[in-house]
Write a protein that holds these residues in place. Structure first.
Motif, short mmCIF file in Angstrom:
data_model
loop_
_atom_site.label_atom_id
_atom_site.label_comp_id
_atom_site.label_asym_id
_atom_site.label_seq_id
_atom_site.Cartn_x
_atom_site.Cartn_y
_atom_site.Cartn_z
N ARG A 1 -4.02 -2.58 5.00
CA ARG A 1 -2.74 -2.78 5.66
C ARG A 1 -1.70 -3.29 4.67
N GLU A 2 -2.09 -4.22 3.84
CA GLU A 2 -1.15 -4.78 2.85
C GLU A 2 -0.68 -3.70 1.88
N ALA A 3 -1.62 -2.89 1.39
CA ALA A 3 -1.27 -1.81 0.46
C ALA A 3 -0.34 -0.81 1.13
N HIS A 4 -0.59 -0.54 2.41
CA HIS A 4 0.24 0.40 3.15
C HIS A 4 1.66 -0.14 3.31
N ILE A 5 1.78 -1.42 3.62
CA ILE A 5 3.09 -2.05 3.76
C ILE A 5 3.86 -1.97 2.44
N VAL A 6 3.18 -2.28 1.35
CA VAL A 6 3.84 -2.26 0.03
C VAL A 6 4.31 -0.84 -0.31
N ALA A 7 3.45 0.15 -0.08
CA ALA A 7 3.81 1.53 -0.39
C ALA A 7 5.03 1.98 0.42
N GLU A 8 5.06 1.61 1.70
CA GLU A 8 6.20 1.99 2.54
C GLU A 8 7.44 1.21 2.14
N ALA A 9 7.27 -0.06 1.74
CA ALA A 9 8.41 -0.87 1.31
C ALA A 9 9.04 -0.30 0.05
N VAL A 10 8.21 0.19 -0.86
CA VAL A 10 8.73 0.81 -2.09
C VAL A 10 9.64 1.97 -1.74
N ARG A 11 9.17 2.87 -0.88
CA ARG A 11 9.97 4.03 -0.49
C ARG A 11 11.21 3.61 0.30
N PHE A 12 11.04 2.61 1.16
CA PHE A 12 12.15 2.14 2.01
C PHE A 12 13.28 1.58 1.16
N PHE A 13 12.95 0.68 0.22
CA PHE A 13 13.99 0.07 -0.61
C PHE A 13 14.62 1.09 -1.56
#
Length: 234
Positions: A28-40
């Motif tokens: 879950r943490e890795a998924h959040i980080v990956a999505e945050a990278v694309r989001f920002f």
């Protein structure tokens, strides 16, 4: 008499919706980080964490269980996008005097450009400067120490100039190296911010930039070092 064809049709039972796989905390943490990278990269650092949570498909409180603040999430993104892409071998490559300086610089900037300059890296870097997030300052301090000062030192050695131990590297001399480094960054800006693509071979373009730089830098650097040598010691 009512025939079978006249009897009311019975509806087939609906298939049960497949259960979503429950992620373990690390996933879950890795998924959040990956999505945050694309989001920002897409929205900039003005993007709201509630919008990020909605995009991921989780609640904002759940996001905050993993990252207690937006700042802590940005810090993790910085580590993921900027710190982990740095190859420590590049530092020894720049200073390896068994290779001609032109070959070292060309190889470094070829590898560096392939590893670093992409949609996510470039756009986040630009957004961080506009927003005032300290990603730029932290990263560029590292570039100054790990790339630019060594380049100036190697240029001095190649040109028979005093070492930095004898004459400190001044800011104007560093600007010469910034000019070289910035030429490659601007190529990435053209592509990922201005959406201007080029058919030119990127490796050849890098080699040409290095050759142009080395062809003209010596007399300017020599003058700067001589001026720096005349400055009173502090």
């Amino acid at each position: 008499m009512t025939g079978l064809l006249d009897s009311p049709k019975t509806k087939a039972p609906k298939a049960a919706a497949p259960k979503k796989k429950r992620m373990d905390p690390d996933e879950r943490e890795a998924h959040i980080v990956a999505e945050a990278v694309r989001f920002f990269a897409e929205q900039g650092f003005e993007g709201k964490t509630r919008d990020l949570a909605k995009r991921i498909g989780i609640t904002q409180p759940l996001l905050y269980r993993y990252f207690p603040s937006k700042e802590s999430l940005i810090e993790r993104v910085y580590q993921e996008v900027y710190v982990q892409r740095w190859n420590p071998d590049w530092e020894s490559l720049i200073t390896d005097r068994q290779m001609p300086l032109a070959d070292r610089l060309s190889r470094f900037y070829r590898e560096y450009s392939r590893a670093v300059y992409d949609y996510v890296w470039v756009r986040m870097f630009v957004y961080s400067g506009l927003k005032g997030v300290d990603i730029n300052d932290r990263y560029l301090r590292g570039i100054k120490d790990k790339v630019l000062r060594p380049i100036c030192t190697e240029l001095r050695h190649a040109h028979g100039l005093p070492s930095p131990n004898e004459v400190p590297i001044g800011e104007q001399e560093l600007e010469l190296a910034w000019g070289l480094h910035g030429s490659f960054f601007y190529r990435a800006i053209r592509r990922y911010v201005y959406n201007l693509t080029s058919a030119a071979d990127s490796d050849v373009a890098i080699d040409n930039e290095v050759r142009v730089f080395l062809a003209g830098v010596e007399p300017v650097q020599r003058q700067l070092v001589e001026t720096q040598a005349e400055q009173p010691a502090h």
